[in-house]
Design an enzyme around this catalytic site. Sequence first.
Site, PDB file in Angstrom:
ATOM      1  CE  LYS D 116      -3.029  -2.989   0.221  1.00 44.51           C
ATOM      2  NZ  LYS D 116      -3.355  -3.682  -0.837  1.00 44.51           N
ATOM      3  CD  GLU D 200      -5.291   5.578   3.070  1.00 52.40           C
ATOM      4  OE1 GLU D 200      -4.890   5.047   2.272  1.00 52.40           O
ATOM      5  OE2 GLU D 200      -6.712   5.507   3.269  1.00 52.40           O
ATOM      6  CG  HIS D 235     -13.194  -0.494   7.657  1.00 52.40           C
ATOM      7  ND1 HIS D 235     -13.259   0.939   7.497  1.00 52.40           N
ATOM      8  CD2 HIS D 235     -12.700  -0.462   8.878  1.00 52.40           C
ATOM      9  CE1 HIS D 235     -13.287   1.629   8.794  1.00 52.40           C
ATOM     10  NE2 HIS D 235     -12.624   0.497   9.571  1.00 52.40           N
ATOM     11  NE  ARG D 292      -6.742  -8.833  -3.440  1.00 50.39           N
ATOM     12  CZ  ARG D 292      -7.943  -8.221  -3.318  1.00 50.39           C
ATOM     13  NH1 ARG D 292      -9.141  -8.444  -4.119  1.00 50.39           N
ATOM     14  NH2 ARG D 292      -8.099  -7.380  -2.250  1.00 50.39           N
TER      15      ARG D 292
END
Lengths: 170, 170, 510, 510
Positions: D116, D200, D235, D292
């Site tokens: 990430k 984040e 999430h 993916r």
Amino acid sequence: MRYEVQLASPSEQKNHVIELERDASGWRVMLDGRSVAVDAVEIAPHTISILLDGQSFEISVRPSPDAKLKLQTGTHEFTAEIIDPRAWSGRRHANVEAQGRQQIVAPMPGKVVRLLVKAGDHVEAGQGLLVVEAMKMQNEIRSPKSGIVERVLVREGQPVNAGEVLCMVA
Amino acid sequence: MRYEVQLASPSEQKNHVIELERDASGWRVMLDGRSVAVDAVEIAPHTISILLDGQSFEISVRPSPDAKLKLQTGTHEFTAEIIDPRAWSGRRHANVEAQGRQQIVAPMPGKVVRLLVKAGDHVEAGQGLLVVEAMKMQNEIRSPKSGIVERVLVREGQPVNAGEVLCMVA
Amino acid sequence: MFRKILIANRGEIAVRILRACRELGIRSAAVFSEVDRKSLHVRLADEAYPIGPAPSRESYLCIDKLMDVARRAGCDAVHPGYGFLAENAALPRACTDAGLTFIGPPADAMESLGAKTAGRQLARRVDVPTVPGTNDPIEKLAEAQSLAHSMGYPVLLKAVAGGGGKGMRVVDGDAEFESAFRDASSEAMNAFGDDRLYLEKYLDRPHHVEIQIFADAHGRVVSLGERECSVQRRHQKVIEEAPSPIITPDLRKKMGDAAVRLARAGGYVNAGTVEFLVDANLNFYFLEVNTRLQVEHPVTEQVTGLDLVKLQIAIAAGHRLPFAWESITPRGHAMEVRLYAEDPDNNFFPSPGKIISRQVPSGPGVRLDDGVYEGWTVPNDYDPLLGKLIAWGNSREETIARLRRALEEYTVTGIKTNVGLFRRILVEPDFLRGEMHTRWLDELLRRPRSAASPADQNQTGNSPSDAAAIAAAIWQASQWDRHACLSCSSADQPSRWKLEGRRAQLDRLP
Amino acid sequence: MFRKILIANRGEIAVRILRACRELGIRSAAVFSEVDRKSLHVRLADEAYPIGPAPSRESYLCIDKLMDVARRAGCDAVHPGYGFLAENAALPRACTDAGLTFIGPPADAMESLGAKTAGRQLARRVDVPTVPGTNDPIEKLAEAQSLAHSMGYPVLLKAVAGGGGKGMRVVDGDAEFESAFRDASSEAMNAFGDDRLYLEKYLDRPHHVEIQIFADAHGRVVSLGERECSVQRRHQKVIEEAPSPIITPDLRKKMGDAAVRLARAGGYVNAGTVEFLVDANLNFYFLEVNTRLQVEHPVTEQVTGLDLVKLQIAIAAGHRLPFAWESITPRGHAMEVRLYAEDPDNNFFPSPGKIISRQVPSGPGVRLDDGVYEGWTVPNDYDPLLGKLIAWGNSREETIARLRRALEEYTVTGIKTNVGLFRRILVEPDFLRGEMHTRWLDELLRRPRSAASPADQNQTGNSPSDAAAIAAAIWQASQWDRHACLSCSSADQPSRWKLEGRRAQLDRLP
């Protein structure tokens, strides 16, 4: 344990010798002298998932009234007769009466809507004997052999069950 | 036959009186004094198709260990307790222990991965007590009430079964 | 829009219609005969009402009973499905009398187009080519026979009222004419309550191609393209696809125009299908109009993206067709197989009975329009159609591969089905090239079949028969040996079989 | 093309992949842990091999065991699915070492885009806007906490290695930071074998919109359009759709270009997804790349008509992408719901166990990507995803109506599922207007729920609870009264219930 399995499909008949041997942790399987890795588990009642050397098969197994097993995998259907060392019943011979007098039975429940022959008629193999209506279709029942119609046991309009004898051809 | 049915769903609880009366050819059903045309057949084990004045419902019925029935129709789930004139057991009172000491049980099998409280701690209603891992998720088990943690019966890393008591809050 | 629709049918098509109702927010009222109380359409409908004993003439064909249920249940419209009363003008008339909307064409259009002989007469008037034959129902058997003789055999006897292969017979010569006539009219009477027949020349190896049309009550008539339905057994379609592998854009336009012309001439409204035969030179001949939804409507739905049942309902409610011919852009290729309870290894005799177990396919590009479920007993009283399996793909090749994949996942025990037939057809070179005709399947079935199919032979390793033989032995052993019992209830415990299997397998892999 | 593909996964995605293999004529080799011997993917695969005990770290995450099976079974390619090793660069490296083709991106591209923090760094280099936050994994908890404090809460802790909501926590203040950090890293370690986290800024009410990209090994990179995935619980996406109700053609073009630019910069090959947040002013911010196949790939398949798994396989075999961006013409609208074994009435706790009975939907516009079957025991060891139900329609409205219809047909007993949650969401006015954001569902679930849903109240007549009460009484009566026994085996006989029911019903209709 050694089993002789006579396996019949609509198109052919084969005999197999299967040895199931117990060892400390389970079984070893020999199929016609060839060692096969077998992993069999029950998925649902009468349904076995079986891995043969990793190949995955799913087989439905049902005993039938004549002591044979009906097996189905995909669209392949088989009838198995097992000659078992411990079974009290010996080998059966299913095909002995293939010749001679033939009983013509209803392949499904329905109603006889038309007789095409009467006792004493000569019929050819494949000739229509009578018409049975089932599931809104008229189904012509044909003679499996050439010969003489010995008896007709049903009349027009009569409801019949699956397996009921309709007539005899000798 | 007159049945009192106490029907509970996650959102509400209702009592119904149902009279099943036999006449010459079958039954008549009264629901809370209202006559209802009922056609009930079994579709599969534990599954009933029921037509109420023509409306089609399908209901799964399962006895649960506490002698109540679990019923499900679509996503509606109910628990039914039946006060039956012929039943040997009288009315049960399920909600009596709703106050006072609470046993905190594991809602599913899993592994205790973290304790968030210890015996003697004061907790608020909704506060996390411990974390149970199941199906790759960390699930925080919360206190149903404000109070004092009386005992913690599990330790970190311990596998637990569904229904197993994890701790007590008084 | 309607509030509640009576579904005057049973089986998969009743399920199909009630699904459309549910998506539109319309309540569905099903009907059932005594043997259908547990049928899927009764389970899934919002409401269901009994209409009498099993024989259709005492239940599904009783207009009075249907009208009675519709009135009592407070329905405002009736959908007939296909078969039963779907092409009987008495039903729309009874609906009108009862103040109900019939979801289908007006009675007059049904008669002027649907009755096969009237349709042929109309087609000639609007210059749509027809197959040679009689333009009126046969009145005297002897006259019909001499006409057949003069046209030259083979000829086709067909029910004036019917469709779906019922009441239809190919006659190859004078000697068979009388008995074929009797069988066909008896079947027609049972299926449609009308025993009248007519006669057609039987063309040599034609494709059966049909055009799906839709007409609204405001004068717009459109074609939704064709379906290829040449794979038939005894005149009964068993595989349908869209688009047809033989139809060119130009021919599609011509056939679509002919179908629209005919529908206009007949004052047609709602969904209809105009059937044609197409010969080797791509000449087309009008056969008949089916004034109803077709069994095979899903293939058109899959390529156009339209829901034809919802469109039928909208049109019956007076809505305008929301599109013109030009805006229909078919995508990819769709193919349907009809799953029947019948035994391909024994003359395709019907196979009613209890479905003991069942696995159905799913995943991308697969649709199942189903009317049955595991544990249900398929009754002996109706058509043996269990449901329809439909595949969609970007190309005909991908569609066929998907359908093969889906058929491999489909298993049923307890009754026989024709699934094996499709596995066989879907690898036939003629079929893969799109070279079928209406007698192609009957000819294929007369050819002797090799003992093992090519699909089995190109496998290395163990065959299905090896697996069956071993399963039989294991089953037998498990009957005596409770340590290795396969039937025990703790089926989730690793059994000895399993443990050994794993060890042996790891030992033995090359 | 490949001869045999190892499927290094389980559950519905393993089934999805083996179906693609079967349609391509490629043999599939499945793997299974001890608790998965009876799983659907083992039943449907051509071959299946054991790889150890239930815990994934001893089975599905063991690269050595997978390589061993691939070698022994004679595979020439490996498909990782999603989850497990799908984003672990060690797997493509091991494949290369073993002479196997990995069906996915090269290891280097996986690292430069998939990790990430690396993805964020690359995005900044190619001018793709990113969400504020750390560009490197967190090394010291205290430093991260003070950064969070200075950015302003809420912030998001996210797993460097992960996706699918695992190892992710919203932190609303300093007090929670440490425990959230520990939970998230522990989950990340369990799910991906990598406990590193990054930070984040948590945007206010953004939409989650992602772009599906495909890149071949010959330099062509295309976007297949977006998916809207804002409906999330903790999430975890639970509903996905395509197209997004908020994306304009212009924004679609911009986001697609950004995604393609990023993929090119990372040397990407095969299928990938570039995730963005979109705020109320239609500004978009790069989140991460999933290197993916996604769980939600079917919604893209349904609107584009493409089979993404087959495309993955073709690209891995060196084929060129057979189309340019311009030729992709999406049709209609598709929506997916993720069916989980969890209890919406009890904190969504997982609900493993035996599936006692099950009815699945079918018919037009409905697709089920399924990994379970009736009689199977859902194990406690893996993700609770049972399968995915996907609907397609001409419009978003038709699609939602179809999905509602399909969900009404879906019943499971024995375990709890989240089906009721979807029936609730699919009638919410915000949802129907397309006004969701990533916290929308969590907020909805915190709102008190009225006792009866509107769907029940607008019904006249009998309610589900009336039916349940009567069923309970009838069940009870049938326990004593063998004459009215409902459980008797001659279930096909009309019972007295039934007979009376019919009579009474006809008597009592208004």
